[in-house]
Design a protein around this motif. Structure first.
Motif, PDB file in Angstrom:
ATOM      1  N   GLU A 100     -31.436   3.169  62.457  1.00 36.56           N
ATOM      2  CA  GLU A 100     -32.143   3.319  61.184  1.00 36.56           C
ATOM      3  C   GLU A 100     -31.226   2.975  60.014  1.00 36.56           C
ATOM      4  O   GLU A 100     -31.627   2.289  59.062  1.00 36.56           O
ATOM      5  N   GLN A 101     -29.980   3.439  60.080  1.00 32.04           N
ATOM      6  CA  GLN A 101     -29.027   3.124  59.017  1.00 32.04           C
ATOM      7  C   GLN A 101     -28.722   1.625  58.970  1.00 32.04           C
ATOM      8  O   GLN A 101     -28.609   1.041  57.893  1.00 32.04           O
ATOM      9  N   LEU A 102     -28.593   1.008  60.140  1.00 34.14           N
ATOM     10  CA  LEU A 102     -28.346  -0.435  60.186  1.00 34.14           C
ATOM     11  C   LEU A 102     -29.495  -1.196  59.530  1.00 34.14           C
ATOM     12  O   LEU A 102     -29.276  -2.126  58.739  1.00 34.14           O
ATOM     13  N   HIS A 103     -30.713  -0.815  59.855  1.00 35.72           N
ATOM     14  CA  HIS A 103     -31.879  -1.479  59.280  1.00 35.72           C
ATOM     15  C   HIS A 103     -31.932  -1.306  57.765  1.00 35.72           C
ATOM     16  O   HIS A 103     -32.467  -2.171  57.048  1.00 35.72           O
ATOM     17  N   GLY A 104     -31.392  -0.209  57.256  1.00 37.84           N
ATOM     18  CA  GLY A 104     -31.467   0.082  55.831  1.00 37.84           C
ATOM     19  C   GLY A 104     -30.443  -0.632  54.976  1.00 37.84           C
ATOM     20  O   GLY A 104     -30.515  -0.568  53.743  1.00 37.84           O
ATOM     21  N   LEU A 105     -29.478  -1.313  55.574  1.00 37.60           N
ATOM     22  CA  LEU A 105     -28.434  -1.986  54.803  1.00 37.60           C
ATOM     23  C   LEU A 105     -28.959  -3.280  54.173  1.00 37.60           C
ATOM     24  O   LEU A 105     -29.628  -4.072  54.828  1.00 37.60           O
ATOM     25  N   GLU A 106     -28.644  -3.483  52.905  1.00 37.18           N
ATOM     26  CA  GLU A 106     -28.954  -4.745  52.217  1.00 37.18           C
ATOM     27  C   GLU A 106     -27.830  -5.730  52.530  1.00 37.18           C
ATOM     28  O   GLU A 106     -26.693  -5.533  52.103  1.00 37.18           O
ATOM     29  N   LEU A 107     -28.147  -6.791  53.254  1.00 38.20           N
ATOM     30  CA  LEU A 107     -27.113  -7.689  53.768  1.00 38.20           C
ATOM     31  C   LEU A 107     -27.419  -9.142  53.439  1.00 38.20           C
ATOM     32  O   LEU A 107     -28.581  -9.534  53.296  1.00 38.20           O
ATOM     33  N   SER A 108     -26.364  -9.935  53.370  1.00 42.31           N
ATOM     34  CA  SER A 108     -26.500 -11.380  53.238  1.00 42.31           C
ATOM     35  C   SER A 108     -26.999 -11.961  54.558  1.00 42.31           C
ATOM     36  O   SER A 108     -27.146 -11.255  55.563  1.00 42.31           O
ATOM     37  N   GLU A 109     -27.226 -13.275  54.563  1.00 45.13           N
ATOM     38  CA  GLU A 109     -27.689 -13.919  55.792  1.00 45.13           C
ATOM     39  C   GLU A 109     -26.697 -13.730  56.933  1.00 45.13           C
ATOM     40  O   GLU A 109     -27.092 -13.437  58.067  1.00 45.13           O
ATOM     41  N   GLN A 110     -25.403 -13.852  56.641  1.00 46.06           N
ATOM     42  CA  GLN A 110     -24.388 -13.667  57.677  1.00 46.06           C
ATOM     43  C   GLN A 110     -24.313 -12.207  58.124  1.00 46.06           C
ATOM     44  O   GLN A 110     -24.099 -11.920  59.301  1.00 46.06           O
ATOM     45  N   GLY A 111     -24.494 -11.301  57.194  1.00 44.75           N
ATOM     46  CA  GLY A 111     -24.523  -9.889  57.553  1.00 44.75           C
ATOM     47  C   GLY A 111     -25.723  -9.544  58.421  1.00 44.75           C
ATOM     48  O   GLY A 111     -25.629  -8.732  59.340  1.00 44.75           O
ATOM     49  N   GLN A 112     -26.857 -10.186  58.136  1.00 48.90           N
ATOM     50  CA  GLN A 112     -28.058  -9.970  58.947  1.00 48.90           C
ATOM     51  C   GLN A 112     -27.858 -10.471  60.373  1.00 48.90           C
ATOM     52  O   GLN A 112     -28.323  -9.843  61.333  1.00 48.90           O
TER      53      GLN A 112
END
Length: 232
Positions: A61-73
């Motif tokens: 759930e925490q992973l899904h909640g992170l705002e990430l760039s394309e590389q982070g995604q």
């Protein structure tokens, strides 16, 4: 690539998760590596999480909640997939961001923290899985290159001073306090670094094991660089 020049037939490399979990340990082989080159920016995930303690566990759930760039995604998708395939296999993986582990200075002559070469033990058949995605990675050691610390005379003498029971209970004392799990690398030893992105399966000490348990240790972290580690 993993440096196998000093592996002494300890390591077997595979190219899929199915091979990782279905290959049997045998002989000297007690470490199996799913050799991978991952894509994505795992450091971005580490930077997004504020550490209030030395170790923080990330759930899905925490992973899904992170705002990430394309590389982070891309990195997040790999983490989620690794968690899911291990859970489907029946394991219980945890994803940790690690500043450092707690040091054990209770017995200076025999530290029992994870920075010491050690083996894992279980009362039931199981294995240890781990993968470092960012930061320093763990080491393993061929069993022939390590000495069980309780067999080193000066350490054994110190342990006998700690023990105040009957002589026949000394070995049980060593096991009860996990002293027997720790090893010292021989002067000519060549530890093998597990690298970044590879998913490992390590043999542990359990009643049905057909091979010696794998000697491994956590790395000393670099200042300011946190580790991203999956382990179960």
């Amino acid at each position: 690539m993993i440096d196998l020049s000093h592996a002494e037939d300890q390591i077997h490399c595979v190219t899929s998760f199915q091979d990782l979990v279905s290959t049997s340990f045998h002989g000297k082989m007690n470490a199996i590596c799913w050799n991978r080159k991952l894509v994505g920016d795992f450091s971005e995930i580490v930077k997004k999480v504020e550490l209030s303690e030395n170790i923080v566990t990330l759930d899905q759930e925490q992973l899904h909640g992170l705002e990430l760039s394309e590389q982070g995604q891309l990195a997040r998708e790999i983490l989620l997939n690794d968690l899911n395939i291990l859970e489907a296999y029946g394991a219980a993986p945890t994803l940790n961001i690690i500043k450092c582990y707690e040091r054990d200075d209770s017995f200076p002559f025999l530290p029992t923290d994870v920075y010491s070469f050690h083996v894992d033990r279980s009362p039931i058949p199981t294995d240890t899985f781990l993968c470092t995605y960012h930061g320093e990675s763990s080491d393993i050691l061929p069993n022939s290159q390590g000495t069980q610390k309780i067999l080193i005379p000066e350490i054994r003498d110190q342990l006998k001073k700690l023990y105040d029971g009957a002589e026949e209970g000394f070995e049980s004392f060593l096991s009860e306090y996990f002293f027997d799990l720790h090893y010292q690398a021989k002067p000519t030893a060549h530890p093998i670094n597990l690298g970044i992105g590879h998913l490992w399966r390590l043999a542990i000490d359990h009643p049905e094991s057909q091979v010696p348990p794998c000697l491994h240790r956590a790395p000393k972290e670099k200042d300011g660089q946190h580790r991203l580690l999956l382990i179960c």
